[in-house]
Write a protein that holds these residues in place. Structure first.
Motif, PDB file in Angstrom:
ATOM      1  N   ALA A 150       0.812  -1.228   0.000  1.00  0.00           N
ATOM      2  CA  ALA A 150       0.000   0.000   0.000  1.00  0.00           C
ATOM      3  C   ALA A 150       0.836   1.265   0.000  1.00  0.00           C
ATOM      4  CB  ALA A 150      -0.923   0.000   1.220  1.00  0.00           C
ATOM      5  N   ALA A 151       2.139   1.162   0.377  1.00  0.00           N
ATOM      6  CA  ALA A 151       2.985   2.370   0.436  1.00  0.00           C
ATOM      7  C   ALA A 151       4.434   1.938   0.265  1.00  0.00           C
ATOM      8  CB  ALA A 151       2.798   3.065   1.783  1.00  0.00           C
ATOM      9  N   ARG A 162       3.438  -1.173   4.430  1.00  0.00           N
ATOM     10  CA  ARG A 162       2.055  -1.480   4.773  1.00  0.00           C
ATOM     11  C   ARG A 162       1.438  -2.371   3.706  1.00  0.00           C
ATOM     12  NH1 ARG A 162      -0.824   3.952   5.829  1.00  0.00           N
ATOM     13  NH2 ARG A 162       0.736   4.707   4.365  1.00  0.00           N
ATOM     14  N   LEU A 163       0.654  -3.361   4.209  1.00  0.00           N
ATOM     15  CA  LEU A 163       0.059  -4.365   3.334  1.00  0.00           C
ATOM     16  C   LEU A 163      -1.465  -4.190   3.359  1.00  0.00           C
ATOM     17  CD1 LEU A 163       0.869  -6.915   1.668  1.00  0.00           C
ATOM     18  CD2 LEU A 163       0.478  -8.255   3.746  1.00  0.00           C
ATOM     19  N   VAL A 173      -5.501  -2.487   6.526  1.00  0.00           N
ATOM     20  CA  VAL A 173      -4.081  -2.195   6.291  1.00  0.00           C
ATOM     21  C   VAL A 173      -3.281  -2.781   7.455  1.00  0.00           C
ATOM     22  CG1 VAL A 173      -2.327  -0.405   6.049  1.00  0.00           C
ATOM     23  CG2 VAL A 173      -4.577  -0.096   4.986  1.00  0.00           C
ATOM     24  N   VAL A 174      -2.325  -3.644   7.137  1.00  0.00           N
ATOM     25  CA  VAL A 174      -1.506  -4.311   8.169  1.00  0.00           C
ATOM     26  C   VAL A 174      -0.066  -3.825   8.049  1.00  0.00           C
ATOM     27  CG1 VAL A 174      -0.646  -6.528   9.032  1.00  0.00           C
ATOM     28  CG2 VAL A 174      -2.989  -6.353   8.108  1.00  0.00           C
ATOM     29  N   GLN A 215      12.388  -6.405  -3.211  1.00  0.00           N
ATOM     30  CA  GLN A 215      11.295  -7.314  -3.582  1.00  0.00           C
ATOM     31  C   GLN A 215       9.907  -6.705  -3.299  1.00  0.00           C
ATOM     32  OE1 GLN A 215      11.838 -11.314  -1.963  1.00  0.00           O
ATOM     33  NE2 GLN A 215      14.054 -10.999  -1.862  1.00  0.00           N
ATOM     34  N   ILE A 216       9.907  -5.447  -2.795  1.00  0.00           N
ATOM     35  CA  ILE A 216       8.636  -4.829  -2.380  1.00  0.00           C
ATOM     36  C   ILE A 216       8.316  -3.650  -3.308  1.00  0.00           C
ATOM     37  CG2 ILE A 216       7.407  -3.717  -0.459  1.00  0.00           C
ATOM     38  CD1 ILE A 216       9.594  -5.116   1.361  1.00  0.00           C
ATOM     39  N   THR A 217       7.235  -3.795  -4.089  1.00  0.00           N
ATOM     40  CA  THR A 217       6.864  -2.751  -5.058  1.00  0.00           C
ATOM     41  C   THR A 217       5.440  -2.284  -4.779  1.00  0.00           C
ATOM     42  OG1 THR A 217       8.235  -3.923  -6.679  1.00  0.00           O
ATOM     43  CG2 THR A 217       6.752  -2.213  -7.523  1.00  0.00           C
ATOM     44  N   VAL A 218       5.270  -0.966  -4.723  1.00  0.00           N
ATOM     45  CA  VAL A 218       3.945  -0.390  -4.432  1.00  0.00           C
ATOM     46  C   VAL A 218       2.921  -0.872  -5.464  1.00  0.00           C
ATOM     47  CG1 VAL A 218       2.640   1.762  -4.147  1.00  0.00           C
ATOM     48  CG2 VAL A 218       5.016   1.638  -3.387  1.00  0.00           C
ATOM     49  N   GLU A 219       1.716  -1.198  -4.956  1.00  0.00           N
ATOM     50  CA  GLU A 219       0.560  -1.641  -5.742  1.00  0.00           C
ATOM     51  C   GLU A 219       0.745  -3.013  -6.394  1.00  0.00           C
ATOM     52  OE1 GLU A 219      -0.823   1.373  -8.391  1.00  0.00           O
ATOM     53  OE2 GLU A 219      -1.174   2.819  -6.778  1.00  0.00           O
ATOM     54  N   GLU A 220       1.837  -3.733  -5.977  1.00  0.00           N
ATOM     55  CA  GLU A 220       2.048  -5.103  -6.487  1.00  0.00           C
ATOM     56  C   GLU A 220       1.615  -6.106  -5.400  1.00  0.00           C
ATOM     57  OE1 GLU A 220       3.269  -6.461  -9.375  1.00  0.00           O
ATOM     58  OE2 GLU A 220       3.152  -4.460 -10.267  1.00  0.00           O
ATOM     59  N   PRO A 221       1.051  -7.267  -5.794  1.00  0.00           N
ATOM     60  CA  PRO A 221       0.687  -8.286  -4.787  1.00  0.00           C
ATOM     61  C   PRO A 221       1.947  -8.919  -4.172  1.00  0.00           C
ATOM     62  CG  PRO A 221       0.289  -9.115  -7.005  1.00  0.00           C
ATOM     63  CD  PRO A 221       0.700  -7.688  -7.163  1.00  0.00           C
TER      64      PRO A 221
END
Length: 678
Positions: free
Chosen positions: A66-67, A84-85, A91-92, A105-111
């Motif tokens: 989410a961010a 944030r997920l 939102v977790v 490995q963490i991209t915004v708006e990607e699952p």
């Protein structure tokens, strides 16, 4: 190229000499041992909904980033990665400690799928790993590992072994047994032990694996038992009238349990097969008189009998007791120990060889090369767990495969009897002689010692004697336990000049120990301060008090053995446990000791609290380290496996039946490569 489960693990890709050594340290040498190297738990990697997660549960969450992730640095080389997920409308917050590289490995708006520990109160996840979306195993196996080999490597090797060798896996348990108990076929079982789809699949596989493990072990024990039964032994055709005359000469009547056990042993001795029997009985249950009767039975048939005891004190005691018991009967007793003088040995050895001496009592000196027997028919081994396998075997080999009766006063719970002594027939004396009063046991804290000493004084004034037991010989900085020498000094001063105090410990020479015990028995002193040297067999009927310092440092079975040194007459006896246990386990053990005098109940409890190795001693226990089965928790299954193994083994041609080919091959291989006991 032909492949077999006996192939070395070095045939797998990436397994060189170093890795072979690292795997060997885990007990993995070939493909079979790798495929049966089972996980000890599973991480449930299935994605869960937020509303079904327990607090602090390890879970997999799936959502959309989410961010953008942020990294905070604190301390030396310490980082905190936060993002944030978004899961549906929730939102977790997710945190990874000291894994900054995961940011890529963490991209915004990607699952994304994240595995970690969930804090339900704060509704946040402490991340452990990021999972490749769609590729995560539903149940991830966790294996025992060591510093030489990583968890992930074991997982990869198991996968490689399965891919290459799973077609070689054949069922070992006969189909009728597997069907009756609804066991998985072996290929399915091994697959689901390593790669289960669900927790239920893993549990079903584990149930089948436990049964297989117990069954195969029991088959080995049954094979040993059948070897004994088919080995030609010496039929001992004893004279029933003479044996009856001995039992009628005793100053008391045998208990029902003693009569039953004598009949079991004598019936076994008459058979033309080798006897291998364990006589089990609680402290004071009268095992020695049973041994005396069956040894006399062997003597009436023209054989010699030998009794091997673990200590010289105990050997002397047996010799004295048996001398009195056999008075007026044609039994010529001799004692042979390490301290038998050379001149005496020289005189008695030819008399043993000629058969003139027909009852030989001693320690391990009985198995020395210079000792030759005339016609040894029965060997009795007292406190058999104190002797190594080699010593017991050496005594068996002294005659023409004599019958063996092993005795133990350590009450062994059924669990251990099935596992440790499954190759032996077992006779149990489960009844105390009439007139014996149970020992009254009390637990006190160290602050109450003075009043307990006053109680001991009262017993001394009544003409009785007391044991005072302590775990250590001398002071130790490492352990805060009372020591024998300090207590000896304290009691000597306290009771002087009216009562005398003796000291006995394991560092004394045998002659010194025997001299102290003889003096205590003859009432030359009234209080004996001792270490656990006095645990086994020593018999002083006038002693009515057992005082045990730091009792929580002993196991229940050992405390019960110590307590058995008192209560050996018709006088009421007492055991006072002094302990300040620092944990719940210690408190439980003290409470159990005050609640029961039943050694079998205590040893079962000891087994549950401390484990098999601690009950009988690591080396003596003979209890295998089962990979998946627990002989205590799974006792019912263990008993069923034993019954099925016995039923199959009793069929003479079981190994020739086609449906048992794989099992027969497995048993042959085990025979060649392993020993059940050390």
């Amino acid at each position: 190229m032909t492949v077999a489960l006996t192939d070395s693990v070095s045939t797998l890709p990436g397994v060189g000499p170093k890795r072979v050594d690292a795997l060997a340290a885990l007990g993995i040498t070939d493909i079979a041992s790798l495929l049966t190297y089972y996980p000890f738990r599973y991480n449930d990697m299935r994605v869960k909904n937020l509303n079904e997660i327990q607090d602090q549960e390890q879970v997999t969450l799936k959502g959309v980033v989410a961010a953008p992730p942020t990294i905070a640095r604190f301390g030396r080389k310490k980082t905190r990665l936060n993002f944030r997920l978004l899961i549906d409308h929730d939102v977790v917050p997710v945190t990874f400690f000291n894994q900054p590289w995961l940011q890529k490995q963490i991209t915004v708006e990607e699952p994304i799928m994240v595995y970690g520990r969930f804090d339900a109160n704060r509704k946040q996840l402490n991340g452990m790993k990021i999972l490749a979306s769609g590729n995560a195993d539903p149940m991830a196996s966790v294996y025992p590992s060591n510093s030489g080999i990583r968890q992930k490597t074991i997982q990869q090797l198991v996968q490689a072994a399965w891919d290459q060798y799973h077609d070689e896996i054949t069922d070992l348990i006969p189909a009728p047994i597997a069907t009756h108990y609804r066991l998985l076929d072996r290929q399915q079982m091994i697959h689901d032990m390593h790669f289960p789809e669900t927790l239920a699949a893993a549990q079903a596989a584990r149930r089948s694996a436990k049964f297989e493990e117990f069954f195969l072990f029991q088959m080995q024990l049954q094979q040993l038992k059948h070897q004994d039964k088919t080995q030609s032994g010496v039929p001992i055709a004893y004279d029933n009238e003479q044996v009856t005359a001995l039992t009628q000469s005793l100053p008391y009547e045998l208990t029902g349990a003693q009569k039953r056990v004598v009949n079991e042993i004598c019936a076994d001795m008459k058979r033309p097969f080798h006897m291998n029997r364990l006589l089990q009985g609680d402290v004071g249950s009268g095992k020695t008189v049973v041994a005396a009767i069956v040894m006399y039975a062997a003597i009436t048939a023209g054989f010699q009998a030998a009794l091997m005891a673990p200590t010289e004190i105990l050997a002397e005691q047996h010799a004295n007791n048996l001398q009195a018991l056999f008075e007026g009967f044609p039994v010529n007793i001799v004692i042979l120990t390490g301290s038998t003088k050379p001149a005496v040995r020289k005189e008695i050895l030819p008399r043993i060889e000629s058969g003139e001496l027909n009852l030989i009592i001693g320690t391990h000196a009985l198995i020395q090369d210079t000792v030759q027997y005339h016609k040894l028919g029965l060997v009795v081994i007292d406190e058999q767990h104190r002797f190594g396998v080699g010593q017991r075997q050496a005594l068996r080999e002294k005659g023409d495969n004599p019958d063996v009766l092993a005795m133990t006063a350590t009450p062994i719970p059924r669990t251990l009897a099935i596992t440790s002594y499954g190759e032996m027939d077992i006779s149990v004396i489960d009844e105390l002689p009439a007139g014996r009063k149970p020992v009254s046991t009390y637990w006190i804290k160290s602050t109450q010692i003075d009043s307990a000493i006053q109680f001991v004084t009262g017993q001394l004034q009544a003409g009785h004697q007391a044991y005072v037991v302590t775990p250590l010989i001398e002071e130790s900085e490492a352990v805060d336990m009372k020591n024998a020498e300090a207590i000896y000094e304290r009691f000597s001063q306290y009771f002087a000049p009216k009562y005398q105090v003796g000291l006995l410990h394991g560092r004394m020479k045998n002659e010194e120990k025997e001299s102290v015990m003889a003096a205590f028995k003859n009432q030359e002193f009234q209080v004996l301060v001792a270490t656990t040297v006095i645990e086994v067999g020593v018999d002083v009927k006038n002693a009515t008090v057992m005082f045990i310092y730091d009792a929580d440092h002993f196991g229940l079975s050992q405390l019960h053995q110590l307590r058995g040194r008192v209560g050996r007459s018709d006088q009421q006896s007492y055991c006072i446990l002094i302990a300040d246990p620092k944990n719940k386990n210690g408190v439980q053990r003290m409470q159990v000791m005050t609640q029961t005098n039943d050694g079998f109940v205590l040893s079962q409890k000891d087994l549950e609290l401390r484990g098999a190795g601690d009950v009988l001693g690591k080396k003596q226990s003979g209890v295998p380290d089962f990979k998946v089965g627990d002989p205590v928790a799974d006792l019912t299954m263990l008993s069923v496996a034993q019954q099925e193994a016995k039923q199959l083994s009793d069929q003479k041609d079981w190994a020739q039946q086609p449906e048992n080919n794989a099992l027969a091959d497995y048993m042959k291989q085990k025979e060649r490569t392993t020993y059940l006991f050390d």
